[in-house]
Design a protein around this motif. Sequence first.
Motif, PDB file in Angstrom:
ATOM      1  N   PRO A   5      38.616  55.997  -8.135  1.00 49.92           N
ATOM      2  CA  PRO A   5      39.343  54.729  -8.044  1.00 49.92           C
ATOM      3  C   PRO A   5      39.961  54.574  -6.662  1.00 49.92           C
ATOM      4  CG  PRO A   5      40.511  56.284  -9.442  1.00 49.92           C
ATOM      5  CD  PRO A   5      39.204  56.927  -9.085  1.00 49.92           C
ATOM      6  N   LYS A   6      40.106  53.337  -6.261  1.00 46.65           N
ATOM      7  CA  LYS A   6      40.655  53.030  -4.944  1.00 46.65           C
ATOM      8  C   LYS A   6      42.116  52.610  -5.073  1.00 46.65           C
ATOM      9  CE  LYS A   6      39.871  49.920  -1.065  1.00 46.65           C
ATOM     10  NZ  LYS A   6      39.097  48.789  -0.574  1.00 46.65           N
ATOM     11  N   MET A   7      42.945  53.110  -4.147  1.00 46.72           N
ATOM     12  CA  MET A   7      44.353  52.743  -4.090  1.00 46.72           C
ATOM     13  C   MET A   7      44.653  52.296  -2.664  1.00 46.72           C
ATOM     14  SD  MET A   7      47.804  54.964  -5.037  1.00 46.72           S
ATOM     15  CE  MET A   7      47.031  56.489  -4.658  1.00 46.72           C
ATOM     16  N   LEU A   8      45.319  51.165  -2.545  1.00 47.99           N
ATOM     17  CA  LEU A   8      45.780  50.694  -1.242  1.00 47.99           C
ATOM     18  C   LEU A   8      47.251  51.068  -1.110  1.00 47.99           C
ATOM     19  CD1 LEU A   8      45.441  49.117   1.432  1.00 47.99           C
ATOM     20  CD2 LEU A   8      46.039  47.041   0.150  1.00 47.99           C
ATOM     21  N   ILE A   9      47.570  51.806  -0.055  1.00 48.80           N
ATOM     22  CA  ILE A   9      48.949  52.185   0.233  1.00 48.80           C
ATOM     23  C   ILE A   9      49.402  51.358   1.420  1.00 48.80           C
ATOM     24  CG2 ILE A   9      50.493  54.042   0.961  1.00 48.80           C
ATOM     25  CD1 ILE A   9      48.437  56.006  -0.318  1.00 48.80           C
ATOM     26  N   VAL A  10      50.470  50.597   1.236  1.00 53.79           N
ATOM     27  CA  VAL A  10      51.008  49.752   2.305  1.00 53.79           C
ATOM     28  C   VAL A  10      52.372  50.320   2.683  1.00 53.79           C
ATOM     29  CG1 VAL A  10      51.496  47.410   3.058  1.00 53.79           C
ATOM     30  CG2 VAL A  10      49.804  47.798   1.237  1.00 53.79           C
ATOM     31  N   GLU A  11      52.398  51.024   3.802  1.00 56.54           N
ATOM     32  CA  GLU A  11      53.597  51.747   4.234  1.00 56.54           C
ATOM     33  C   GLU A  11      53.612  51.820   5.760  1.00 56.54           C
ATOM     34  OE1 GLU A  11      56.820  53.233   4.754  1.00 56.54           O
ATOM     35  OE2 GLU A  11      56.419  53.414   2.606  1.00 56.54           O
ATOM     36  N   ASP A  12      54.718  51.411   6.359  1.00 56.83           N
ATOM     37  CA  ASP A  12      54.810  51.411   7.821  1.00 56.83           C
ATOM     38  C   ASP A  12      55.518  52.627   8.394  1.00 56.83           C
ATOM     39  OD1 ASP A  12      57.268  50.352   6.735  1.00 56.83           O
ATOM     40  OD2 ASP A  12      57.807  49.775   8.769  1.00 56.83           O
ATOM     41  N   ASN A  13      56.263  53.355   7.579  1.00 54.40           N
ATOM     42  CA  ASN A  13      57.000  54.508   8.069  1.00 54.40           C
ATOM     43  C   ASN A  13      56.078  55.732   8.086  1.00 54.40           C
ATOM     44  OD1 ASN A  13      58.564  57.012   7.904  1.00 54.40           O
ATOM     45  ND2 ASN A  13      60.354  55.684   7.753  1.00 54.40           N
ATOM     46  N   PRO A  14      55.776  56.276   9.289  1.00 50.78           N
ATOM     47  CA  PRO A  14      54.841  57.402   9.363  1.00 50.78           C
ATOM     48  C   PRO A  14      55.310  58.637   8.588  1.00 50.78           C
ATOM     49  CG  PRO A  14      55.496  56.683  11.581  1.00 50.78           C
ATOM     50  CD  PRO A  14      56.254  55.853  10.594  1.00 50.78           C
ATOM     51  N   ASP A  15      56.609  58.884   8.552  1.00 53.89           N
ATOM     52  CA  ASP A  15      57.123  60.038   7.812  1.00 53.89           C
ATOM     53  C   ASP A  15      56.918  59.855   6.309  1.00 53.89           C
ATOM     54  OD1 ASP A  15      57.931  61.299  10.176  1.00 53.89           O
ATOM     55  OD2 ASP A  15      59.924  60.362  10.091  1.00 53.89           O
ATOM     56  N   ASP A  16      57.242  58.665   5.803  1.00 55.92           N
ATOM     57  CA  ASP A  16      57.042  58.399   4.375  1.00 55.92           C
ATOM     58  C   ASP A  16      55.553  58.448   4.018  1.00 55.92           C
ATOM     59  OD1 ASP A  16      59.749  58.104   3.995  1.00 55.92           O
ATOM     60  OD2 ASP A  16      59.709  55.913   3.870  1.00 55.92           O
ATOM     61  N   LEU A  17      54.718  57.928   4.917  1.00 56.78           N
ATOM     62  CA  LEU A  17      53.272  57.946   4.677  1.00 56.78           C
ATOM     63  C   LEU A  17      52.749  59.381   4.639  1.00 56.78           C
ATOM     64  CD1 LEU A  17      50.767  56.294   4.198  1.00 56.78           C
ATOM     65  CD2 LEU A  17      50.536  56.025   6.679  1.00 56.78           C
ATOM     66  N   ASP A  18      53.204  60.224   5.558  1.00 55.26           N
ATOM     67  CA  ASP A  18      52.801  61.639   5.555  1.00 55.26           C
ATOM     68  C   ASP A  18      53.208  62.323   4.257  1.00 55.26           C
ATOM     69  OD1 ASP A  18      51.439  61.806   7.918  1.00 55.26           O
ATOM     70  OD2 ASP A  18      53.081  62.717   9.054  1.00 55.26           O
ATOM     71  N   LEU A  19      54.449  62.089   3.825  1.00 52.05           N
ATOM     72  CA  LEU A  19      54.925  62.691   2.578  1.00 52.05           C
ATOM     73  C   LEU A  19      54.092  62.224   1.383  1.00 52.05           C
ATOM     74  CD1 LEU A  19      58.795  62.471   3.088  1.00 52.05           C
ATOM     75  CD2 LEU A  19      57.408  64.561   2.999  1.00 52.05           C
ATOM     76  N   LEU A  20      53.770  60.946   1.366  1.00 52.76           N
ATOM     77  CA  LEU A  20      52.982  60.394   0.270  1.00 52.76           C
ATOM     78  C   LEU A  20      51.561  60.965   0.270  1.00 52.76           C
ATOM     79  CD1 LEU A  20      52.990  58.469  -2.109  1.00 52.76           C
ATOM     80  CD2 LEU A  20      52.471  56.607  -0.524  1.00 52.76           C
ATOM     81  N   LYS A  21      50.948  61.031   1.427  1.00 51.12           N
ATOM     82  CA  LYS A  21      49.596  61.586   1.518  1.00 51.12           C
ATOM     83  C   LYS A  21      49.596  63.067   1.135  1.00 51.12           C
ATOM     84  CE  LYS A  21      48.079  60.307   5.645  1.00 51.12           C
ATOM     85  NZ  LYS A  21      47.521  59.654   6.848  1.00 51.12           N
ATOM     86  N   ARG A  22      50.604  63.803   1.541  1.00 52.03           N
ATOM     87  CA  ARG A  22      50.719  65.214   1.174  1.00 52.03           C
ATOM     88  C   ARG A  22      50.883  65.353  -0.345  1.00 52.03           C
ATOM     89  NH1 ARG A  22      55.061  67.251   4.355  1.00 52.03           N
ATOM     90  NH2 ARG A  22      53.563  67.042   6.044  1.00 52.03           N
ATOM     91  N   ALA A  23      51.703  64.500  -0.945  1.00 54.07           N
ATOM     92  CA  ALA A  23      51.896  64.546  -2.400  1.00 54.07           C
ATOM     93  C   ALA A  23      50.593  64.259  -3.134  1.00 54.07           C
ATOM     94  CB  ALA A  23      52.988  63.559  -2.814  1.00 54.07           C
ATOM     95  N   ILE A  24      49.811  63.333  -2.626  1.00 59.06           N
ATOM     96  CA  ILE A  24      48.523  63.008  -3.250  1.00 59.06           C
ATOM     97  C   ILE A  24      47.569  64.199  -3.127  1.00 59.06           C
ATOM     98  CG2 ILE A  24      46.449  61.567  -3.031  1.00 59.06           C
ATOM     99  CD1 ILE A  24      48.431  59.246  -2.291  1.00 59.06           C
TER     100      ILE A  24
END
Length: 140
Positions: A5-24
């Motif tokens: 399945p495809k998920m679109l993540i819309v996030e401008d904060n690089p730190d929050d995006l890194d944390l989210l990608k790491r959690a995934i």
Amino acid sequence: MNDRPKMLIVEDNPDDLDLLKRAIRKSSVHVECEIATDGDAAVSALERAGAVEGRTPRVVLLDLKLPRRSGFEVLEWMRSDVAVRRVPVVILTSSDNSDDLARAYDLGANSYLVKPVSPAALSAMVEQIDAYWLRLNNVA
């Protein structure tokens, strides 16, 4: 073609995006992620996805405070566009402001989550998003 399945993540904060990608990555979530770092990029990604049958995301994780076009504006656009109006939108934001919460639901958000502070809590949240929005929820 990718069967995940495809998920679109819309996030401008690089730190929050890194944390989210790491959690995934650390979780058992098997999803194809597309990233948009501002509201205009999110709309462009959704327009491209909506033009191809079966390529719309199963869920959009949408921050509210974005450059160019706010998360509210992206959500409003989504609900007015026939190709993506039914895509579930999970607001994932640091704002616990009750006005933001009410406005997001008024514009058609499906869920409103406040970003947790700890990486462990974020991983647990990602697994819950996967369980409900990617595995259990039926999509139109």
